[in-house]
Structures are given as C-alpha cells and as structure tokens.
Design a protein around this motif. Structure first.
Motif, PDB file in Angstrom:
ATOM      1  N   ASN A  33      -2.271   1.289   0.877  1.00 19.89           N
ATOM      2  CA  ASN A  33      -1.199   2.263   0.695  1.00 19.89           C
ATOM      3  C   ASN A  33      -0.837   2.414  -0.781  1.00 19.89           C
ATOM      4  O   ASN A  33      -0.576   3.525  -1.260  1.00 19.89           O
ATOM      5  CB  ASN A  33       0.035   1.849   1.495  1.00 19.89           C
ATOM      6  N   LEU A  36      -1.015   5.767  -3.080  1.00 19.50           N
ATOM      7  CA  LEU A  36       0.071   6.280  -3.909  1.00 19.50           C
ATOM      8  C   LEU A  36      -0.380   6.449  -5.359  1.00 19.50           C
ATOM      9  O   LEU A  36       0.038   7.382  -6.051  1.00 19.50           O
ATOM     10  CB  LEU A  36       1.284   5.358  -3.839  1.00 19.50           C
ATOM     11  N   ILE A  55      -2.354   9.651  -5.454  1.00 16.19           N
ATOM     12  CA  ILE A  55      -1.462  10.801  -5.358  1.00 16.19           C
ATOM     13  C   ILE A  55      -0.689  10.983  -6.665  1.00 16.19           C
ATOM     14  O   ILE A  55      -0.449  12.111  -7.094  1.00 16.19           O
ATOM     15  CB  ILE A  55      -0.513  10.640  -4.158  1.00 16.19           C
ATOM     16  N   ILE A  89      -2.969  16.638  -2.353  1.00 15.61           N
ATOM     17  CA  ILE A  89      -2.059  15.587  -1.899  1.00 15.61           C
ATOM     18  C   ILE A  89      -1.936  15.608  -0.385  1.00 15.61           C
ATOM     19  O   ILE A  89      -1.984  14.564   0.282  1.00 15.61           O
ATOM     20  CB  ILE A  89      -0.675  15.749  -2.565  1.00 15.61           C
ATOM     21  N   THR A 146      -2.875  12.848   2.442  1.00 12.73           N
ATOM     22  CA  THR A 146      -1.787  12.353   3.309  1.00 12.73           C
ATOM     23  C   THR A 146      -2.197  12.310   4.771  1.00 12.73           C
ATOM     24  O   THR A 146      -1.905  11.339   5.480  1.00 12.73           O
ATOM     25  CB  THR A 146      -0.547  13.245   3.136  1.00 12.73           C
ATOM     26  N   ILE A 154       5.245   9.479  -0.483  1.00 21.10           N
ATOM     27  CA  ILE A 154       4.397  10.611  -0.837  1.00 21.10           C
ATOM     28  C   ILE A 154       5.262  11.836  -1.137  1.00 21.10           C
ATOM     29  O   ILE A 154       4.967  12.625  -2.044  1.00 21.10           O
ATOM     30  CB  ILE A 154       3.390  10.904   0.290  1.00 21.10           C
ATOM     31  N   GLN A 171       6.485  11.611  -4.662  1.00 25.00           N
ATOM     32  CA  GLN A 171       5.443  11.922  -5.632  1.00 25.00           C
ATOM     33  C   GLN A 171       5.153  13.429  -5.655  1.00 25.00           C
ATOM     34  O   GLN A 171       4.919  14.014  -6.712  1.00 25.00           O
ATOM     35  CB  GLN A 171       4.165  11.141  -5.292  1.00 25.00           C
ATOM     36  N   SER A 172       5.172  14.038  -4.466  1.00 28.27           N
ATOM     37  CA  SER A 172       4.933  15.483  -4.397  1.00 28.27           C
ATOM     38  C   SER A 172       6.043  16.250  -5.115  1.00 28.27           C
ATOM     39  O   SER A 172       5.791  17.258  -5.779  1.00 28.27           O
ATOM     40  CB  SER A 172       4.845  15.938  -2.939  1.00 28.27           C
TER      41      SER A 172
END
Length: 565
Positions: free
Chosen positions: A151, A155, A158, A176, A180, A306, A309-310
């Motif tokens: 994981n 990350l 990403i 991304i 995901t 996520i 980060q997006s």
C-alpha cells in the motif's frame, strides 16, 4: 481506437504537444511527417506508429541511422503502453493513450431522490484525516506487513503521478484511478472534481476493471455524494434499506451493486471533489471474500489516502495553470508596452513627413513635398515590417513547401531593398550559385527571414565607411541542405550580445530596433527544420547563415509540389 497524445519532454522541440485520432503517425525530420522533429540526429522519415485491433499501438523504426529507443532500449518494432517514452535522436516523446473520447459525465448516472428505494446502506465511515493516519500507520507496520508495504508503494506511485509535470489533469487523474481499482479490488470507479470557475462538482474521469462492461454507465447516488461533501467523511456502503440517514433520500446505488466506497478529495485548503468506486459482484459470488465483502476499513483508509493525493494533483494543476496564465498576461503586457513604444516612434515619423508635405503644398514647394513623402514611405515600410514580423512570430504554422528556385527568392529580396541601399550608399553584391537546384521551401517565409537579415545588416552599416553587403546562395548536396549567407563589413556584434540576439524584444539597435525581426526569422527557419547562425568579431563585420533541409528527396513524391499548409 485510443486517442493519442505525444508530449516532447526533451530535444530541440521540447514542450511541443501533439494529439492525433488517425491510426498511423509518422515521425522524422522531413516536413511531410505528422511529427516533424527539428533534430539533426533524427532521420528524414525515422519511425512510425500504427494502431491495430490486435496489438494496439506499435512503433516501428524505418531503418534510421541512429535507431529508435523505447524506454531506453533500442528496438526495431515494439508494442507501446501508456506512459512509454520513445527516443528519436536527442528527442524524447512520452505516449499517453486515451481509451475513449466520451466525456466522463456521459458515463456516470447521477441518481437523485426521485429514483426508487436503493439496496445499499452505509456500514462505516471515517473522518477526512484518515489518509494521513493511514500513511503513518502503514509506515510503522511496513517491516512486518506485506500488505502495508504494498500500500505504501502504491501511495508512492500515486504521489509520483500527482506531481508529474507531463500530461493534462485528466490524464493524471485517469492513471491514478486505474491504479486505484487494482489496489482496492473495485470493478468500476469515477472521480468527481470541482470546476475551478464554478465550484460545481462534476464527473471528470472514469475507469473499469478488465472483464467488466466498460460501455455501461455508472449509477451514482447524489445522496451519498452530498453526504461525503457535507461531512468531509469517507463512507462504505452495502444494502441501504436499513440506513435511516437515507430514508428520505432513497437514491443510493442499485443495478446489482454489492458494495461501494466514496471518499473526499480533501486538499490543503478546500475540497477538490470525491472518488467513488464500487463492485458488481453478484451475491452468490460474495462468499469468496472474507466476511462476504471486498471492502473493509483498511481499503477505505487506503482510498482516503488516495483521495488526498488526488486532491494535491488537482491543486498543483490549478497552481500551474494560474502561473502559466500570469506569465502569459505578463508577456502580453510586455509585448504591448514594447510595441506601443515602436509604433509611437513610427507615428511620430509619419507625422513629421505629413507636416513637410503640408508645408510644401502651402508654399507650392515640390522639394518639401518629395522630402515629406520619402519620410512617409520609410515609416510605412517600418510599420509593414513590424506587423509582418509579429504575424510570423505569433502564428504557429507548418511551412507551405513549394518547388522553387532559391536564387529567384534572393533576387526578389535584393530588388525590394535596393532603393534603400542606394539612398544610404550601401553596395549590395550577390553571389548566386548558377547551378543551384530547385528545392521545397516556403517562399514567403524564407523571403521574410532573408529580408529581416538584410535589413539588420543595413541598420548596422549606418556609421561605416564604404559599406558593403554580400549575399550568397549555396547548396550542399552531401547534406541536401540549402543556405543563404548575408555578410557585412560593419562594426560586428559583441559575443555577449550574440547569445541574446534571437530573444524576443532583444535588440542591439536601441530604440531603432523592435527586437522581433531576428526572433521571427529564427522561428521561420526552425519551422523548416533549420537554423540561423552568426559569425562575428569586433570591427570585422558579421555573417548570418540561414540553412535548412532542401527536401529534394520528397520532390518526386505524390504530394509534390505542395506538401504542407
């Protein structure tokens, strides 16, 4: 067939972006290619990309002298994947493939309260800071937990996508979302992102796991989305018939959906949107998963991370766009200020000429009238040249290649400039190669570039005794290259100034120059795949050389004599 975007991240054409919808793309130095590289290490027709239904996009080298590389490995023929880098000579192109031109909004069905009662319920939710907590927890458990390590690696990947400088925001978010789906075990997903101008949250990108029906629309509950936006919380849903929070808003997902997760894309200062993923596993298959569920608290925390980060990717893109816009406005302001200054000087000259003409008419003095008219003509030429240089520099275009003789073009330039040269006492010598062959070039463009160089030489000779300009044409058969040389016996150009000579609004003439002519000329030559070089020493004059490919090999092709527009 996917839509193709190729971004040049290295080489003479760095920053160029190409978008195609056809099934074959040619790449090389020749002007007839779909992508013309102004790279001397690339071949005339270096490689091509072709789409097939079986393999997708494939790049093929066409026997180039320096070879074609994909991700650093020389290849004759290779199937391409999204994100692959093609190196041709010193140029590197990054490939991005868009699988569909359908808008994300057309592939998502937002279901409001008017829809029948749904079959899902929220089984858990977490606060918006779960993403930060998950990263910290994962880092602490990485030495003992394989899943946590995977994981964290996800990350990290990403995060790289979020800060990657190449590609549009849609391309970054698409990559991304693709990552995901595999990480959380979802079948479908979409990102709803706030519009920077209206703040309205709308579908931006969608993704489907291999094996699912990518043609169907994703049914998405407005109730769930509004709950996530209002509370800033991540939710995980199953059967919602027993969830009292949605008794009055029964629009949560149907269509055989077993589970779904929806998390906020929380940025540093505001909510950027939401990420929604779901499964379409039939009830009978759910027993294969622990507890009959694909999603759990860990997957929801991962999706929340996520989401953060997006959101950073969206924020970074907005900042970048704002910076580009600010720089564009600053450049426009600088251009307007510089042009206004030069236009003002021209108008003052025209005003002086008009005044002399009026005096001559009042006094019936032909000498004054002729003197004033001469001033008007010179300033008309100055404003005409200024406008033409602005058009040449500001317009992105492919040169219109036509079969022509270079000597004729140079003779037209000399005929145009001869009256001014005679008036200023400058002798112009022409040395036109008698056996120079016909070649393919944009006659108007080369005429304009040569005229700018000759005018530049005339300006440099104002304080020179016995001023002379030599104009020479050449053809190098071994390189299939045309050349024009313009030499003068003026004061020369300081080496420090030479490096800045082709910069926009840089002029060695002070207020007499616009700083556009040489920049426009260099742009014209580079559009032809060539360049302008300078040789000069103090008090020893200067020589400007314009050189570009002759494209004689292409003159016998079916598209001759006109190959571009």
């Amino acid at each position: 067939m996917p839509f193709v975007t190729l971004l040049l991240i290295q080489g003479p054409d760095q920053g160029q972006r190409y978008e195609f919808t056809q099934d074959e793309i040619t790449i090389g130095r020749g002007a007839v290619n779909d992508i013309q590289l102004h790279d001397t290490e690339s071949s005339r027709r270096h490689a091509f990309m072709r789409w097939t239904d079986t393999d997708g996009w494939r790049v093929t080298d066409e026997g180039s002298s320096n070879g074609t590389f994909v991700n650093g490995t020389m290849t004759r023929k290779r199937i391409l994947k999204d994100g692959d880098q093609i190196q041709i000579g010193r140029s590197i192109l990054v490939c991005h493939f868009t699988r569909s031109n359908r808008k994300a909004a057309d592939r998502v069905q937002l279901m409001g309260p008017e829809h029948p009662a749904d079959q899902s319920r929220i089984v858990s939710q977490s606060s918006g800071d779960g993403g930060r907590t998950f990263v910290e927890e994962t880092a602490a458990r990485i030495s003992s937990s394989t899943a946590a390590g995977a994981n964290l690696q996800l990350l990290y990947r990403i995060s790289e996508e979020a800060v990657r400088p190449s590609g549009s925001l849609d391309e970054i978010l698409q990559r991304i979302l693709d990552l995901t789906l595999g990480a959380v075990g979802a079948d479908r997903g979409c990102m709803l992102v706030a519009d920077s101008k209206t703040d309205r949250i709308e579908p931006r990108v969608v993704a489907f796991r291999a094996g699912t029906d990518a043609g169907e629309r994703i049914p998405l509950s407005t109730s769930i989305v509004e709950h996530v936006i209002r509370g800033g919380v991540a939710v995980r849903t199953t059967d919602a018939r027993h969830d009292r929070r949605f008794e009055e808003a029964p629009s949560v997902l149907q269509s055989g959906i077993r589970e779904a997760m929806c998390v906020p894309m929380q940025g540093r200062y505001e909510l950027m949107g939401v990420i929604y993923v779901d499964t379409t596993t039939p009830s009978i298959d759910s027993v294969r998963f622990p507890g009959g569920s694909r999603f759990n608290e860990e997957t929801m925390k991962l999706l929340t991370a996520i989401g953060r980060q997006s959101a950073l990717a969206v924020e970074s893109n907005r900042f970048q766009q704002a910076l580009v816009q600010a720089e564009r406005l600053a450049a426009v302001g600088q251009a307007i200020a510089m042009l206004s200054h030069h236009i003002k000087n021209i108008l003052q000259g025209m005003k002086g000429g008009s005044h002399l003409i009026k005096m001559g008419l009042d006094d019936v003095n032909d000498d004054l009238i002729l003197k004033g008219w001469s001033i008007l003509e010179r300033n008309q030429d100055r404003i005409y040249n200024l406008v033409m240089d602005m058009l040449a520099f500001g317009k992105e275009r492919r040169p219109k290649l036509e079969r022509a003789n270079l000597n004729h073009t140079v003779q037209e330039v000399v005929e145009l400039i001869q009256p001014r040269a005679d008036e200023e006492g400058v002798k112009i010598n022409t040395h036109l190669t008698s056996d120079i062959p016909e070649s393919l070039y944009d006659q108007e463009g080369i005429h304009r570039a040569t005229l700018n160089i000759v005018i530049n030489a005339l300006d440099a000779l104002r304080q020179t005794e016995s001023p002379v300009i030599d104009i020479t044409t050449r053809y190098d058969a071994s390189r299939d290259q045309m050349a024009i040389q313009v030499s003068d016996n003026g004061p020369g150009i300081d080496p420090v100034e030479q490096a800045k000579l082709f910069n926009l609004f840089e002029s060695s003439k002070g207020s007499a120059g616009t700083g556009i002519g040489l920049a426009a000329s260099q742009k014209i030559l580079r559009e032809h795949g060539g360049e302008i070089t300078i040789e000069s020493q103090a008090n020893a004059g200067a020589r400007f050389t314009l050189k570009w490919p002759a494209h004689r090999e292409e003159m016998d092709g079916p598209e001759s004599p006109t190959l571009g527009g």
